[in-house]
Scaffold this motif. Structure first.
Motif, PDB file in Angstrom:
ATOM      1  N   ARG A  59     -11.653   7.997  -1.063  1.00 12.36           N
ATOM      2  CA  ARG A  59     -10.209   7.790  -0.862  1.00 12.36           C
ATOM      3  C   ARG A  59      -9.838   6.331  -1.083  1.00 12.36           C
ATOM      4  NH1 ARG A  59      -9.963  11.786   4.213  1.00 12.36           N
ATOM      5  NH2 ARG A  59      -9.158  13.617   3.119  1.00 12.36           N
ATOM      6  N   GLU A  60     -10.761   5.417  -0.773  1.00  9.74           N
ATOM      7  CA  GLU A  60     -10.502   3.990  -0.947  1.00  9.74           C
ATOM      8  C   GLU A  60     -10.491   3.589  -2.414  1.00  9.74           C
ATOM      9  OE1 GLU A  60     -13.399   1.942   1.423  1.00  9.74           O
ATOM     10  OE2 GLU A  60     -12.589   2.742   3.294  1.00  9.74           O
ATOM     11  N   CYS A  61     -11.387   4.150  -3.212  1.00  5.30           N
ATOM     12  CA  CYS A  61     -11.490   3.719  -4.614  1.00  5.30           C
ATOM     13  C   CYS A  61     -10.747   4.634  -5.580  1.00  5.30           C
ATOM     14  CB  CYS A  61     -12.950   3.591  -5.040  1.00  5.30           C
ATOM     15  SG  CYS A  61     -13.841   5.159  -5.082  1.00  5.30           S
ATOM     16  N   CYS A  62     -10.471   5.851  -5.160  1.00  2.00           N
ATOM     17  CA  CYS A  62      -9.807   6.822  -6.039  1.00  2.00           C
ATOM     18  C   CYS A  62      -8.613   7.434  -5.312  1.00  2.00           C
ATOM     19  CB  CYS A  62     -10.787   7.912  -6.482  1.00  2.00           C
ATOM     20  SG  CYS A  62     -12.124   7.286  -7.517  1.00  2.00           S
ATOM     21  N   GLY A  63      -7.667   6.587  -4.956  1.00  2.00           N
ATOM     22  CA  GLY A  63      -6.507   7.020  -4.201  1.00  2.00           C
ATOM     23  C   GLY A  63      -5.622   8.013  -4.927  1.00  2.00           C
ATOM     24  N   PHE A  64      -5.812   8.175  -6.216  1.00  2.23           N
ATOM     25  CA  PHE A  64      -5.020   9.119  -6.992  1.00  2.23           C
ATOM     26  C   PHE A  64      -5.496  10.565  -6.806  1.00  2.23           C
ATOM     27  CE2 PHE A  64      -8.579   7.786  -9.511  1.00  2.23           C
ATOM     28  CZ  PHE A  64      -8.988   8.914 -10.199  1.00  2.23           C
TER      29      PHE A  64
END
Length: 121
Positions: A59-64
Motif C-alpha cells: 500500500r505504501e509503494c503501490c497506492g494506485f
C-alpha cells in the motif's frame, strides 16, 4: 489527490520485495484467479500475519492498487484490484504474486508502472 499509477520502489528494493512474494507463494499460496483488473489469491491460514505485513508495504509503494485482505478459518484471501487503465498489467502482477521469477521487472510493458530500469516507455 490520487496516487500515481506507478510503484515507488527503486529497483533493488523491488527485487527484494519480489523475492519475498515468491517465497511466500512457494510456501503458502493455495490457488488464484485473475478476472480482468482483479486478482484473487488464497493462502494458507498460517501466512496471515506475513500477508498483512506485505499488504501494508504494498500500500505504501503501490497506492494506485486496492488491497483487500480477509482472514477465514481455513485460509486468507487477498484481492488486489488495479485501476481499469492498467487491466493488462494485472497479468504481470499476478505472475509476480504466483512467484513466477521468470518475469523480471525489467521485462514489463509500458502499462506496468513498476519504474524498473529498462521498462518500455
Amino acid at each position: 489527490m490520487s496516487a500515481p499509477i506507478a510503484c515507488t520502489l527503486p529497483e533493488p528494493a523491488l527485487r527484494v520485495r519480489l523475492a519475498a512474494i515468491t517465497a511466500l507463494a512457494q510456501r503458502a499460496l493455495l490457488d488464484h484467479e485473475l478476472d480482468g483488473p482483479t486478482m484473487r489469491f488464497r493462502y494458507a491460514r498460517e501466512a496471515a500475519d506475513e500477508l498483512e505485513r506485505l499488504v501494508k508495504q504494498e500500500r505504501e509503494c503501490c497506492g494506485f492498487l486496492e488491497f483487500d485482505l480477509v482472514r477465514h478459518p481455513d485460509s486468507v484471501r487477498l484481492t488486489i484490484t488495479a485501476p481499469a487503465p492498467m487491466a493488462d498489467f494485472a497479468s504481470t502482477l499476478t505472475a509476480h504474486f504466483l512467484g513466477d521469477v521468470s518475469r523480471k521487472p525489467t521485462q514489463c510493458n509500458s502499462t506496468c508502472g513498476c519504474n524498473a530500469k529498462g521498462a518500455a516507455k
